[in-house]
Write an enzyme that holds these catalytic residues in place. Sequence first.
Site, PDB file in Angstrom:
ATOM      1  N   HIS A  50      -7.156   4.378  -1.527  1.00 13.16           N
ATOM      2  CA  HIS A  50      -6.477   4.213  -0.244  1.00 13.16           C
ATOM      3  C   HIS A  50      -5.015   3.835  -0.489  1.00 13.16           C
ATOM      4  O   HIS A  50      -4.617   3.537  -1.616  1.00 13.16           O
ATOM      5  CB  HIS A  50      -7.169   3.141   0.609  1.00 13.16           C
ATOM      6  CG  HIS A  50      -7.199   1.788  -0.029  1.00 13.16           C
ATOM      7  ND1 HIS A  50      -8.335   1.243  -0.579  1.00 13.16           N
ATOM      8  CD2 HIS A  50      -6.222   0.879  -0.228  1.00 13.16           C
ATOM      9  CE1 HIS A  50      -8.058   0.055  -1.076  1.00 13.16           C
ATOM     10  NE2 HIS A  50      -6.775  -0.191  -0.890  1.00 13.16           N
TER      11      HIS A  50
HETATM   12  C1  T46 Z   1      -6.138  -2.979  -3.074  1.00 13.73           C
HETATM   13  C2  T46 Z   1      -7.027  -3.178  -4.232  1.00 13.73           C
HETATM   14  C3  T46 Z   1      -6.304  -3.603  -5.465  1.00 13.73           C
HETATM   15  C4  T46 Z   1     -12.230  -8.466   2.881  1.00 13.73           C
HETATM   16  O1  T46 Z   1     -13.085  -8.897   3.666  1.00 13.73           O
HETATM   17  N1  T46 Z   1     -11.041  -9.134   2.748  1.00 13.73           N
HETATM   18  C5  T46 Z   1     -10.074  -8.719   1.916  1.00 13.73           C
HETATM   19  O2  T46 Z   1      -9.004  -9.357   1.823  1.00 13.73           O
HETATM   20  C6  T46 Z   1     -10.298  -7.524   1.120  1.00 13.73           C
HETATM   21  C7  T46 Z   1      -9.235  -7.016   0.160  1.00 13.73           C
HETATM   22  C8  T46 Z   1     -11.497  -6.886   1.259  1.00 13.73           C
HETATM   23  N2  T46 Z   1     -12.441  -7.365   2.114  1.00 13.73           N
HETATM   24  C9  T46 Z   1     -13.734  -6.665   2.204  1.00 13.73           C
HETATM   25  C10 T46 Z   1     -13.660  -5.261   2.787  1.00 13.73           C
HETATM   26  C11 T46 Z   1     -14.770  -4.522   2.078  1.00 13.73           C
HETATM   27  O3  T46 Z   1     -15.989  -4.737   2.752  1.00 13.73           O
HETATM   28  O4  T46 Z   1     -14.243  -6.511   0.872  1.00 13.73           O
HETATM   29  C12 T46 Z   1     -14.872  -5.251   0.720  1.00 13.73           C
HETATM   30  C13 T46 Z   1     -14.228  -4.473  -0.431  1.00 13.73           C
HETATM   31  O5  T46 Z   1     -12.883  -4.143  -0.047  1.00 13.73           O
HETATM   32  P1  T46 Z   1     -12.153  -2.819  -0.553  1.00 13.73           P
HETATM   33  O6  T46 Z   1     -13.124  -1.702  -0.601  1.00 13.73           O
HETATM   34  O7  T46 Z   1     -10.913  -2.637   0.254  1.00 13.73           O
HETATM   35  O8  T46 Z   1     -11.756  -3.248  -2.037  1.00 13.73           O
HETATM   36  P2  T46 Z   1     -11.009  -2.415  -3.147  1.00 13.73           P
HETATM   37  O9  T46 Z   1     -11.313  -3.127  -4.412  1.00 13.73           O
HETATM   38  O10 T46 Z   1     -11.279  -0.957  -3.091  1.00 13.73           O
HETATM   39  O11 T46 Z   1      -9.443  -2.594  -2.808  1.00 13.73           O
HETATM   40  C14 T46 Z   1      -8.847  -3.871  -2.778  1.00 13.73           C
HETATM   41  C15 T46 Z   1      -7.897  -3.991  -1.590  1.00 13.73           C
HETATM   42  O12 T46 Z   1      -8.581  -3.671  -0.374  1.00 13.73           O
HETATM   43  C16 T46 Z   1      -6.705  -3.069  -1.714  1.00 13.73           C
HETATM   44  O13 T46 Z   1      -5.730  -3.421  -0.781  1.00 13.73           O
HETATM   45  O14 T46 Z   1      -4.992  -2.590  -3.246  1.00 13.73           O
HETATM   46  O15 T46 Z   1      -8.115  -4.088  -3.977  1.00 13.73           O
END
Ligand code: T46
Length: 139
Positions: A50
């Site tokens: 993303h």
């Molecule tokens: C990025 C990379 C490096 C939350 O509830 N709060 C938060 O602050 C974040 C970041 C995530 N979440 C929840 C949302 C999803 O249910 O945690 C779960 C995993 O999140 P996500 O799929 O967005 O995680 P990554 O590892 O793909 O990405 C994250 C960040 O979202 C993104 O901004 O740059 O880490």
Amino acid sequence: MKGCELIEFEHHDDYEGGLVALEQGKEIPFDIKRVYYIYGTIKDAVRGKHAHKALKQMIVCLAGSCDFILDDGKTREEITLNRPQQGLYIEECIWREFTNFSPDCVIMVIASLPYDESDYIRNYDDFLKLANSGAYDKN
Ligand code: T46
């Protein structure tokens, strides 16, 4: 690549160990609104996939290693993070994927905004349109 920078932090090392300090307005070029960390990720997982509309982040690999693929809509770059003395600064409208996690990998992320799902661009074609629209051109 504009919008991404690998930053070497000042570190204080002696025979007992090392220390890195990160301060808002110094090493962190934005007001800090959130810190989160990622751990226990399986080796071949591909996270991210993303971009963000407004979020800026400093990403630090505190332990182990992983690879980041960064894409500004025109070019792609791969960066390995494997030292806590450096941070990957990513501005808005950069597509990121990260993978190849070592078993001990712990990533800490310092973010400029609270969590907000509406800030995410999760569709790659939408990202390409936005990145190449000129709206996010970086000087
Ligand atoms: C990025 C990379 C490096 C939350 O509830 N709060 C938060 O602050 C974040 C970041 C995530 N979440 C929840 C949302 C999803 O249910 O945690 C779960 C995993 O999140 P996500 O799929 O967005 O995680 P990554 O590892 O793909 O990405 C994250 C960040 O979202 C993104 O901004 O740059 O880490």
